[in-house]
Design a protein around this motif. Structure first.
Motif, PDB file in Angstrom:
ATOM      1  N   SER A 271      77.978  14.347  71.375  1.00  0.00           N
ATOM      2  CA  SER A 271      79.269  13.678  71.491  1.00  0.00           C
ATOM      3  C   SER A 271      79.304  12.872  72.777  1.00  0.00           C
ATOM      4  CB  SER A 271      80.421  14.695  71.488  1.00  0.00           C
ATOM      5  OG  SER A 271      80.439  15.436  72.691  1.00  0.00           O
ATOM      6  N   ILE A 272      79.970  11.714  72.719  1.00  0.00           N
ATOM      7  CA  ILE A 272      80.128  10.849  73.890  1.00  0.00           C
ATOM      8  C   ILE A 272      81.612  10.546  74.047  1.00  0.00           C
ATOM      9  CG2 ILE A 272      79.500   8.688  74.998  1.00  0.00           C
ATOM     10  CD1 ILE A 272      77.107   8.532  73.179  1.00  0.00           C
ATOM     11  N   VAL A 273      82.123  10.807  75.233  1.00  0.00           N
ATOM     12  CA  VAL A 273      83.523  10.546  75.543  1.00  0.00           C
ATOM     13  C   VAL A 273      83.575   9.647  76.765  1.00  0.00           C
ATOM     14  CG1 VAL A 273      85.744  11.576  76.182  1.00  0.00           C
ATOM     15  CG2 VAL A 273      84.214  12.789  74.618  1.00  0.00           C
ATOM     16  N   GLY A 274      84.481   8.688  76.771  1.00  0.00           N
ATOM     17  CA  GLY A 274      84.623   7.803  77.917  1.00  0.00           C
ATOM     18  C   GLY A 274      85.993   7.172  77.962  1.00  0.00           C
ATOM     19  N   ASP A 275      86.415   6.761  79.157  1.00  0.00           N
ATOM     20  CA  ASP A 275      87.700   6.073  79.292  1.00  0.00           C
ATOM     21  C   ASP A 275      87.631   4.664  78.718  1.00  0.00           C
ATOM     22  OD1 ASP A 275      88.732   8.291  80.461  1.00  0.00           O
ATOM     23  OD2 ASP A 275      88.868   7.457  82.490  1.00  0.00           O
ATOM     24  N   LYS A 276      86.451   4.000  78.872  1.00  0.00           N
ATOM     25  CA  LYS A 276      86.332   2.624  78.396  1.00  0.00           C
ATOM     26  C   LYS A 276      84.865   2.266  78.212  1.00  0.00           C
ATOM     27  CE  LYS A 276      87.954  -2.087  79.448  1.00  0.00           C
ATOM     28  NZ  LYS A 276      88.704  -2.923  80.416  1.00  0.00           N
ATOM     29  N   LEU A 277      84.551   1.637  77.092  1.00  0.00           N
ATOM     30  CA  LEU A 277      83.224   1.091  76.830  1.00  0.00           C
ATOM     31  C   LEU A 277      83.336  -0.422  76.745  1.00  0.00           C
ATOM     32  CD1 LEU A 277      80.502   2.282  74.389  1.00  0.00           C
ATOM     33  CD2 LEU A 277      81.311  -0.067  74.242  1.00  0.00           C
ATOM     34  N   THR A 278      82.474  -1.123  77.502  1.00  0.00           N
ATOM     35  CA  THR A 278      82.519  -2.578  77.566  1.00  0.00           C
ATOM     36  C   THR A 278      81.143  -3.154  77.249  1.00  0.00           C
ATOM     37  OG1 THR A 278      84.206  -2.449  79.302  1.00  0.00           O
ATOM     38  CG2 THR A 278      83.129  -4.579  78.978  1.00  0.00           C
TER      39      THR A 278
ATOM     40  N   ALA B 207      81.918   8.529  81.921  1.00  0.00           N
ATOM     41  CA  ALA B 207      81.085   8.934  80.784  1.00  0.00           C
ATOM     42  C   ALA B 207      80.918  10.447  80.741  1.00  0.00           C
ATOM     43  CB  ALA B 207      79.717   8.263  80.870  1.00  0.00           C
ATOM     44  N   ARG B 208      81.027  11.018  79.535  1.00  0.00           N
ATOM     45  CA  ARG B 208      80.765  12.427  79.278  1.00  0.00           C
ATOM     46  C   ARG B 208      79.863  12.509  78.055  1.00  0.00           C
ATOM     47  NH1 ARG B 208      83.028  12.075  83.368  1.00  0.00           N
ATOM     48  NH2 ARG B 208      84.774  13.289  84.224  1.00  0.00           N
ATOM     49  N   ILE B 209      78.681  13.057  78.227  1.00  0.00           N
ATOM     50  CA  ILE B 209      77.720  13.184  77.129  1.00  0.00           C
ATOM     51  C   ILE B 209      77.414  14.665  76.956  1.00  0.00           C
ATOM     52  CG2 ILE B 209      75.457  12.515  76.250  1.00  0.00           C
ATOM     53  CD1 ILE B 209      75.538  10.158  78.236  1.00  0.00           C
ATOM     54  N   ASN B 210      77.586  15.176  75.745  1.00  0.00           N
ATOM     55  CA  ASN B 210      77.374  16.592  75.485  1.00  0.00           C
ATOM     56  C   ASN B 210      76.508  16.776  74.251  1.00  0.00           C
ATOM     57  OD1 ASN B 210      79.448  17.599  77.515  1.00  0.00           O
ATOM     58  ND2 ASN B 210      80.756  16.385  76.192  1.00  0.00           N
ATOM     59  N   SER B 211      75.520  17.653  74.346  1.00  0.00           N
ATOM     60  CA  SER B 211      74.727  18.032  73.184  1.00  0.00           C
ATOM     61  C   SER B 211      75.066  19.475  72.826  1.00  0.00           C
ATOM     62  CB  SER B 211      73.232  17.907  73.477  1.00  0.00           C
ATOM     63  OG  SER B 211      72.799  18.960  74.317  1.00  0.00           O
ATOM     64  N   PHE B 212      75.127  19.752  71.543  1.00  0.00           N
ATOM     65  CA  PHE B 212      75.474  21.107  71.111  1.00  0.00           C
ATOM     66  C   PHE B 212      74.805  21.379  69.768  1.00  0.00           C
ATOM     67  CE2 PHE B 212      78.637  17.996  69.983  1.00  0.00           C
ATOM     68  CZ  PHE B 212      78.933  18.224  68.654  1.00  0.00           C
ATOM     69  N   SER B 213      74.288  22.582  69.636  1.00  0.00           N
ATOM     70  CA  SER B 213      73.573  22.969  68.432  1.00  0.00           C
ATOM     71  C   SER B 213      73.550  24.483  68.351  1.00  0.00           C
ATOM     72  CB  SER B 213      72.146  22.411  68.435  1.00  0.00           C
ATOM     73  OG  SER B 213      71.427  22.870  67.312  1.00  0.00           O
ATOM     74  N   ALA B 214      73.482  25.000  67.131  1.00  0.00           N
ATOM     75  CA  ALA B 214      73.486  26.446  66.944  1.00  0.00           C
ATOM     76  C   ALA B 214      72.224  27.102  67.495  1.00  0.00           C
ATOM     77  CB  ALA B 214      73.649  26.776  65.461  1.00  0.00           C
ATOM     78  N   ASP B 215      71.102  26.377  67.482  1.00  0.00           N
ATOM     79  CA  ASP B 215      69.832  26.972  67.898  1.00  0.00           C
ATOM     80  C   ASP B 215      69.230  26.327  69.136  1.00  0.00           C
ATOM     81  OD1 ASP B 215      69.307  24.568  66.752  1.00  0.00           O
ATOM     82  OD2 ASP B 215      67.647  25.247  65.494  1.00  0.00           O
ATOM     83  N   LYS B 216      70.004  25.499  69.854  1.00  0.00           N
ATOM     84  CA  LYS B 216      69.506  24.866  71.077  1.00  0.00           C
ATOM     85  C   LYS B 216      70.500  25.076  72.204  1.00  0.00           C
ATOM     86  CE  LYS B 216      66.813  21.181  68.853  1.00  0.00           C
ATOM     87  NZ  LYS B 216      67.062  21.611  67.459  1.00  0.00           N
ATOM     88  N   SER B 217      69.991  25.141  73.424  1.00  0.00           N
ATOM     89  CA  SER B 217      70.868  25.279  74.582  1.00  0.00           C
ATOM     90  C   SER B 217      71.708  24.019  74.756  1.00  0.00           C
ATOM     91  CB  SER B 217      70.039  25.529  75.846  1.00  0.00           C
ATOM     92  OG  SER B 217      69.280  26.706  75.730  1.00  0.00           O
ATOM     93  N   PRO B 218      73.025  24.151  74.965  1.00  0.00           N
ATOM     94  CA  PRO B 218      73.854  22.964  75.166  1.00  0.00           C
ATOM     95  C   PRO B 218      73.571  22.324  76.514  1.00  0.00           C
ATOM     96  CG  PRO B 218      75.139  24.939  75.572  1.00  0.00           C
ATOM     97  CD  PRO B 218      73.800  25.400  75.051  1.00  0.00           C
TER      98      PRO B 218
END
Length: 213
Positions: A71-78, A91-102
């Protein structure tokens, strides 16, 4: 004097590897986002000012093919058509998975320079710049220990599978805290080099770490 991480400190390197993978995945998502504007850009003259932007966005990629969700979250993309750069504020970038470390990444700005034959000089590789209060965190789980990497700047080179910085870096785990100026990380050779002014502190039991806010 350069400092090479040993096998016992491989858990720190693992966090760096995950950073490169997450950054690469984020680039793929943003590249798909800009495709909607490609036809319009081709028909118009190249401008120096932005041609489109998105505010308060939240994109989620759910591949369901064994890869980590991102997932990618941000106030503004230009998007800047002259350089074909993408810039993300907060910018906030997050990886998440049931079998992988976040893995959680944040920076005041992220600038994505895409490979292009239209720029001068020609760009032969993608580059991802993370700028300002950069924090990379892997929370503690049942299968992995806590890891945090702090810096003011990180350059991720997805095509080369490497990451580097010439600024101060801090690596924190439950049992160690390492400070240095300058770092290179190569996923191909599985080596991390801390380039200068290396200071390290190790302990048997780690103190509780604060999560990213």
């Amino acid at each position: 004097m350069k400092y090479h991480l040993t096998a016992d400190q491989f858990r720190i390197w693992l966090g760096v590897v995950l950073l490169a993978l997450v950054a690469l995945a984020s680039f793929w998502i943003l590249k798909t986002l800009r495709q909607n504007g490609d036809d319009a850009n081709a028909r118009s003259s190249v401008r120096s000012e932005p041609d489109y932007y998105v505010e308060k966005f939240n994109f989620i990629r759910l591949p369901n093919n064994g890869q980590a969700n991102v997932s990618i979250v941000g106030d503004k993309l230009t998007h800047y058509p002259r350089s074909d750069d993408l810039e993300i504020q907060q910018a906030r970038i997050n990886s998440f998975s049931a079998d992988k470390s976040p893995v959680n990444i944040r920076a005041l700005r992220a600038v994505i320079e895409q490979k292009s034959t239209q720029t001068t000089p020609i760009r032969e590789h993608d580059q991802i710049h993370l700028l300002g209060d950069v924090q990379v965190e892997r929370p503690a789980t049942r299968t992995s220990s806590f890891m945090q990497l702090n810096s003011d700047y990180l350059l991720v080179l997805p095509d080369e599978n490497t990451m580097k910085t010439d600024t101060a870096v801090t690596m924190i785990t439950t049992t160690s805290e390492i400070h240095a100026v300058g770092m290179t990380a190569d996923n191909n050779t599985q080596q991390v080099q801390l380039l200068s002014k290396v200071r390290a502190r190790f302990s048997r039991a780690g103190a509780a770490q604060k999560p990213l806010s």
